[in-house]
Design a protein around this motif. Structure first.
Motif, PDB file in Angstrom:
ATOM      1  N   ARG A 184      61.049  85.744  19.654  1.00 20.64           N
ATOM      2  CA  ARG A 184      60.490  86.329  20.994  1.00 20.64           C
ATOM      3  C   ARG A 184      60.520  87.189  22.420  1.00 20.64           C
ATOM      4  NH1 ARG A 184      57.911  80.223  23.139  1.00 20.64           N
ATOM      5  NH2 ARG A 184      57.732  80.484  21.353  1.00 20.64           N
TER       6      ARG A 184
ATOM      7  N   ASP B 150      60.711  86.706  26.498  1.00 21.43           N
ATOM      8  CA  ASP B 150      60.496  86.346  27.889  1.00 21.43           C
ATOM      9  C   ASP B 150      59.940  87.388  28.846  1.00 21.43           C
ATOM     10  OD1 ASP B 150      59.424  84.052  25.842  1.00 21.43           O
ATOM     11  OD2 ASP B 150      61.978  83.043  26.986  1.00 21.43           O
TER      12      ASP B 150
ATOM     13  N   ARG C 107      65.562  78.418  32.391  1.00 18.84           N
ATOM     14  CA  ARG C 107      65.846  78.768  31.036  1.00 18.84           C
ATOM     15  C   ARG C 107      65.350  77.197  30.910  1.00 18.84           C
ATOM     16  NH1 ARG C 107      72.200  78.032  31.805  1.00 18.84           N
ATOM     17  NH2 ARG C 107      73.300  80.196  31.372  1.00 18.84           N
TER      18      ARG C 107
ATOM     19  N   THR D 239      61.104  72.926  26.566  1.00 25.44           N
ATOM     20  CA  THR D 239      61.884  73.893  26.153  1.00 25.44           C
ATOM     21  C   THR D 239      63.132  74.420  27.222  1.00 25.44           C
ATOM     22  OG1 THR D 239      60.285  74.450  24.210  1.00 25.44           O
ATOM     23  CG2 THR D 239      61.948  75.423  24.480  1.00 25.44           C
TER      24      THR D 239
ATOM     25  N   SER E  62      65.727  77.635  26.264  1.00 25.57           N
ATOM     26  CA  SER E  62      65.925  78.886  26.163  1.00 25.57           C
ATOM     27  C   SER E  62      66.772  79.575  26.916  1.00 25.57           C
ATOM     28  CB  SER E  62      64.395  79.390  26.496  1.00 25.57           C
ATOM     29  OG  SER E  62      63.187  79.380  25.654  1.00 25.57           O
TER      30      SER E  62
ATOM     31  N   ARG F 252      68.700  83.045  26.164  1.00 19.80           N
ATOM     32  CA  ARG F 252      68.341  84.350  25.976  1.00 19.80           C
ATOM     33  C   ARG F 252      69.198  85.375  26.089  1.00 19.80           C
ATOM     34  NH1 ARG F 252      65.181  82.228  29.478  1.00 19.80           N
ATOM     35  NH2 ARG F 252      63.034  81.131  29.263  1.00 19.80           N
TER      36      ARG F 252
ATOM     37  N   THR G  67      65.298  85.870  22.288  1.00 21.21           N
ATOM     38  CA  THR G  67      65.508  84.539  21.267  1.00 21.21           C
ATOM     39  C   THR G  67      64.534  85.114  20.858  1.00 21.21           C
ATOM     40  OG1 THR G  67      63.451  83.548  21.839  1.00 21.21           O
ATOM     41  CG2 THR G  67      65.834  83.179  23.636  1.00 21.21           C
TER      42      THR G  67
ATOM     43  N   GLU H 227      64.417  79.250  16.830  1.00 17.97           N
ATOM     44  CA  GLU H 227      63.868  78.164  17.434  1.00 17.97           C
ATOM     45  C   GLU H 227      64.288  76.764  16.762  1.00 17.97           C
ATOM     46  OE1 GLU H 227      59.673  77.094  19.705  1.00 17.97           O
ATOM     47  OE2 GLU H 227      59.553  76.927  17.677  1.00 17.97           O
TER      48      GLU H 227
ATOM     49  N   ARG I  32      65.619  77.341  21.986  1.00 24.02           N
ATOM     50  CA  ARG I  32      65.404  78.581  21.737  1.00 24.02           C
ATOM     51  C   ARG I  32      66.866  79.612  21.936  1.00 24.02           C
ATOM     52  NH1 ARG I  32      60.808  80.028  19.528  1.00 24.02           N
ATOM     53  NH2 ARG I  32      61.372  82.242  20.239  1.00 24.02           N
TER      54      ARG I  32
ATOM     55  N   TRP J 148      69.559  82.828  21.358  1.00 26.02           N
ATOM     56  CA  TRP J 148      69.663  84.083  20.526  1.00 26.02           C
ATOM     57  C   TRP J 148      70.898  84.404  19.634  1.00 26.02           C
ATOM     58  CZ3 TRP J 148      66.956  89.222  19.416  1.00 26.02           C
ATOM     59  CH2 TRP J 148      67.759  89.574  18.511  1.00 26.02           C
TER      60      TRP J 148
END
Length: 219
Positions: free
Chosen positions: A146, A148, A154, A163, A165, A167, A172, A175, A202, A204
């Motif tokens: 995904r 964003d 975050r 969530t 995230s 990144r 990311t 999940e 989420r 990376w």
């Protein structure tokens, strides 16, 4: 509440924030040198029996460029201000500290990877963030790439989920769905930092397929 009481409360809040910032800055400084030491010793921060998965490739080129520019800048500035010791010495110290900080940040990305092991997963980011997730708290792990919007927060919330995230360059690709709302601690003070309950995480990783293979070995 009287005006004096309100003023005292505000002053206490200001000092609490100053102490929190100073403590956080000290811990970051110590982790810089610890990360450099781990990199030199080739000892990544991995729990017993765990496998590490990197996440630094999207920012590696940027970090290396900054490190090289910082290293080149030091002798150039030193040459310019060489005849003024009262200016030269502080700038030299500041330049060396800045270079060390950048090297330490890169080292942290390299020696503090995400991990998958017998006790669960650890989701990490740079010098500060380290979120442990036990297997009993994890409902599922899946590859889900995904992108964003830039500067997205975050923590994002919808009617059905909350969530976290982490990144890299706004992306990311993994999940993690949690069994129940789970408390995680983020660096800094609320509202961005502190303890948050989340239902999804989420992240990376540079090797999503490898991470999924390691997860399947554990659950």
């Amino acid at each position: 509440m009287t005006g004096a009481a309100v003023g005292a409360q505000r002053e206490a809040s200001v000092w609490a924030r100053v102490r929190s910032f100073a403590k956080r800055a000290l811990l970051v400084e110590l982790r810089i040198y610890a990360s450099i030491g781990r990199l030199v010793a080739r000892r990544p921060a991995l729990p017993a029996g765990a496998t590490g998965f990197s996440y630094h490739k999207p920012v590696l080129t940027i970090l290396v460029i900054f490190i090289v520019l910082s290293a080149v800048e030091i002798p150039i500035i030193d040459l310019i201000v060489h005849q003024w010791p009262f200016v030269r010495i502080p700038l030299l110290v500041l330049g060396i500290w800045g270079l060390t900080w950048m090297v330490g940040l890169l080292a942290a990305y390299l020696v503090r990877p995400h991990t998958v092991g017998p006790d669960g997963m650890r989701v990490r980011e740079g010098l500060e963030l380290d979120v442990p997730l036990a297997w009993e708290d994890i409902a599922s792990v899946a590859i889900d790439r995904r992108v964003d919007e830039p500067k997205s927060p975050r923590i994002t919330e919808t009617d059905a989920s909350r969530t976290l995230s982490l990144r890299m360059q706004d992306e990311t690709n993994i999940e993690i769905e949690l069994e129940r709302p789970t408390a995680v601690r983020l660096p800094g003070l609320p509202p961005k930092g502190g303890v948050h309950e989340v239902t999804h995480v989420r992240l990376w990783t540079d090797d999503p397929k490898g991470l999924m293979a390691a997860v399947r070995e554990q659950i």
